[in-house]
Each structure stands twice: as C-alpha cells, then as structure tokens.
Write a protein that holds these residues in place. Structure first.
Motif, mmCIF file in Angstrom:
data_model
loop_
_atom_site.group_PDB
_atom_site.id
_atom_site.type_symbol
_atom_site.label_atom_id
_atom_site.label_comp_id
_atom_site.label_asym_id
_atom_site.label_seq_id
_atom_site.Cartn_x
_atom_site.Cartn_y
_atom_site.Cartn_z
ATOM 1 N N PHE A 28 1.168 -1.209 0.275
ATOM 2 C CA PHE A 28 0.155 0.856 0.459
ATOM 3 C C PHE A 28 0.759 1.245 -0.264
ATOM 4 C CE2 PHE A 28 0.705 -1.756 4.310
ATOM 5 C CZ PHE A 28 1.353 -1.069 5.131
ATOM 6 N N LEU A 29 -0.194 2.427 -0.327
ATOM 7 C CA LEU A 29 0.975 3.491 -0.516
ATOM 8 C C LEU A 29 1.225 4.015 0.924
ATOM 9 C CD1 LEU A 29 -0.500 5.219 -2.844
ATOM 10 C CD2 LEU A 29 1.208 3.996 -3.192
ATOM 11 N N ASP A 30 2.941 4.696 1.473
ATOM 12 C CA ASP A 30 3.311 4.904 2.474
ATOM 13 C C ASP A 30 2.383 6.592 2.166
ATOM 14 O OD1 ASP A 30 4.879 6.840 4.459
ATOM 15 O OD2 ASP A 30 6.031 4.968 3.438
ATOM 16 N N ARG A 31 1.949 6.651 3.556
ATOM 17 C CA ARG A 31 1.036 7.823 3.649
ATOM 18 C C ARG A 31 1.450 8.929 3.680
ATOM 19 N NH1 ARG A 31 -4.390 6.880 4.458
ATOM 20 N NH2 ARG A 31 -5.205 5.249 5.600
ATOM 21 N N ARG A 32 2.821 9.405 4.008
ATOM 22 C CA ARG A 32 3.919 9.958 4.296
ATOM 23 C C ARG A 32 4.845 9.574 2.666
ATOM 24 N NH1 ARG A 32 5.749 9.940 9.203
ATOM 25 N NH2 ARG A 32 7.645 11.472 8.944
ATOM 26 N N PHE A 35 8.731 10.206 -1.950
ATOM 27 C CA PHE A 35 8.087 10.583 -3.588
ATOM 28 C C PHE A 35 6.961 10.265 -3.693
ATOM 29 C CE2 PHE A 35 12.589 10.843 -3.983
ATOM 30 C CZ PHE A 35 12.883 12.403 -4.271
ATOM 31 N N LYS A 36 6.325 10.444 -4.616
ATOM 32 C CA LYS A 36 4.545 9.738 -4.701
ATOM 33 C C LYS A 36 4.458 8.696 -5.149
ATOM 34 C CE LYS A 36 2.103 14.611 -4.383
ATOM 35 N NZ LYS A 36 1.673 16.110 -4.803
ATOM 36 N N GLY A 37 3.684 7.678 -4.717
ATOM 37 C CA GLY A 37 3.642 6.347 -5.595
ATOM 38 C C GLY A 37 4.626 5.075 -4.815
ATOM 39 N N HIS A 38 5.665 6.022 -3.862
ATOM 40 C CA HIS A 38 6.168 5.082 -2.573
ATOM 41 C C HIS A 38 5.346 3.737 -1.922
ATOM 42 C CE1 HIS A 38 8.195 5.703 1.566
ATOM 43 N NE2 HIS A 38 8.378 5.095 1.529
ATOM 44 N N VAL A 39 5.576 3.282 -1.765
ATOM 45 C CA VAL A 39 4.748 2.156 -2.039
ATOM 46 C C VAL A 39 5.211 0.931 -0.179
ATOM 47 C CG1 VAL A 39 3.846 -0.590 -1.961
ATOM 48 C CG2 VAL A 39 4.608 1.141 -3.783
ATOM 49 N N LEU A 40 4.960 0.320 0.656
ATOM 50 C CA LEU A 40 5.133 -0.132 1.654
ATOM 51 C C LEU A 40 4.680 -1.997 1.404
ATOM 52 C CD1 LEU A 40 4.283 2.060 4.770
ATOM 53 C CD2 LEU A 40 6.677 2.001 3.558
ATOM 54 N N VAL A 100 9.509 1.203 -1.660
ATOM 55 C CA VAL A 100 9.819 1.065 -2.492
ATOM 56 C C VAL A 100 9.319 1.810 -3.428
ATOM 57 C CG1 VAL A 100 9.795 0.194 -5.235
ATOM 58 C CG2 VAL A 100 9.222 -1.481 -3.099
ATOM 59 N N VAL A 101 10.181 2.997 -3.323
ATOM 60 C CA VAL A 101 10.540 4.000 -3.685
ATOM 61 C C VAL A 101 11.118 4.801 -4.753
ATOM 62 C CG1 VAL A 101 11.270 6.653 -2.967
ATOM 63 C CG2 VAL A 101 11.427 4.923 -1.054
ATOM 64 N N PRO A 102 9.841 5.673 -5.737
ATOM 65 C CA PRO A 102 10.434 5.353 -7.266
ATOM 66 C C PRO A 102 11.551 7.368 -6.964
ATOM 67 C CG PRO A 102 8.063 6.420 -6.852
ATOM 68 C CD PRO A 102 8.860 5.685 -5.608
ATOM 69 N N ARG A 103 12.424 6.348 -8.030
ATOM 70 C CA ARG A 103 13.040 7.279 -8.396
ATOM 71 C C ARG A 103 13.378 8.018 -9.811
ATOM 72 N NH1 ARG A 103 17.548 8.043 -4.601
ATOM 73 N NH2 ARG A 103 18.115 9.848 -5.958
ATOM 74 N N THR A 104 13.484 9.521 -10.262
ATOM 75 C CA THR A 104 14.673 10.198 -10.732
ATOM 76 C C THR A 104 15.093 10.831 -10.616
ATOM 77 O OG1 THR A 104 12.826 12.341 -10.684
ATOM 78 C CG2 THR A 104 12.147 10.387 -12.585
ATOM 79 N N LYS A 105 16.431 10.970 -11.816
ATOM 80 C CA LYS A 105 17.823 11.444 -11.370
ATOM 81 C C LYS A 105 17.551 12.916 -11.430
ATOM 82 C CE LYS A 105 21.866 12.609 -14.372
ATOM 83 N NZ LYS A 105 22.837 11.817 -15.037
ATOM 84 N N GLY A 106 18.309 13.958 -10.353
ATOM 85 C CA GLY A 106 17.954 14.848 -9.957
ATOM 86 C C GLY A 106 17.059 15.164 -9.057
#
Length: 137
Positions: A28-32, A35-40, A100-106
C-alpha cells in the motif's frame, strides 16, 4: 497484533491505498511518501524484522518487491527505485515493511535524509490505481 497499524490495514480495519493484495503479502502507499508512489510491502503475518520472516515467505516477499520495483517504473514513469527496510533502528512501525520508492535522476534524494511529502485530496488513489494497472499488465 492489536495495536499494530499495519496489522489493522491487513485486516481491513484501517484505510490504505492498496497496490498489491496477495495471500501472504499486502502493499500500500506510504501516507507520508518520500516521493509520490512510495509503496510499503508487508507480510500479512505480524513479524517485526526481516530475521523474523519465516523462510517459507522469503521468496514470495522478494518476488513481490521485484514486481513493485518494476511497477513504479512502468506505472509512474520513474527511472528507477530505491528499495530499503529497517530492522528495529529507525523502524517507525514494528511490523516488517519494505519501502519501494520511485526515483528519477536529479530528484534531490541524498543519503538517508528522507524528506516527506503529502498527497493532494484524491491523488493517492490515482497513484495506487496506476501501480495496480502496471502490476496487472
């Protein structure tokens, strides 16, 4: 466990934006989110740390984590992901959970300083739906 928020989410007694629902695991999504889309990802059974996870659950847990790491790329357009878990120290909820945290360069994430963000009203449901669609593709 009666006072565990993750057990309450697993039982359906507390709300969460569910991304993955399997017999042994729930994501499920982390409430805090960092980055948006951070899943637990959590095991349905209450275990506190990775060493407590039954050996019979290890492969399924890691397989679910792989699928979630792929989903944040395919479903959210992230370039990659950051996958991590704490055991006791810095573990805000004493129920095993993998981030699981979405990442992008920069994106500005440096080291282990994790600034937290908030979802706008209804936005978390949109992110959860995008991830569920990527997982079912």
């Amino acid at each position: 466990m009666a006072d565990c928020i993750f057990c309450a989410i697993v039982a359906g007694d507390a709300e969460a934006d569910v991304v993955l629902d399997e017999p042994g695991f729930l994501a499920f999504l982390d409430r805090r989110p960092v980055f948006k889309g951070h899943v637990l990802l959590v095991p349905r059974e209450h275990v506190v740390t990775l060493p407590d996870l039954p050996a019979s659950e290890r492969d399924g847990f890691l397989a679910a984590a792989q699928r979630l790491a792929t989903a944040v790329v395919e479903g959210l357009g992230a370039q990659g992901s950051f996958v991590a878990m704490n055991n006791v120290v810095s573990q805000s909820v004493p129920h095993l959970h993998l981030h699981v945290v979405p990442r992008t360069k920069g994106d500005g994430l440096r080291g282990f300083f994790w600034p937290r963000r908030k979802y706008a009203d209804g936005e978390s449901a949109e992110y959860a739906a995008r991830l569920r669609a990527a997982l079912s593709a």
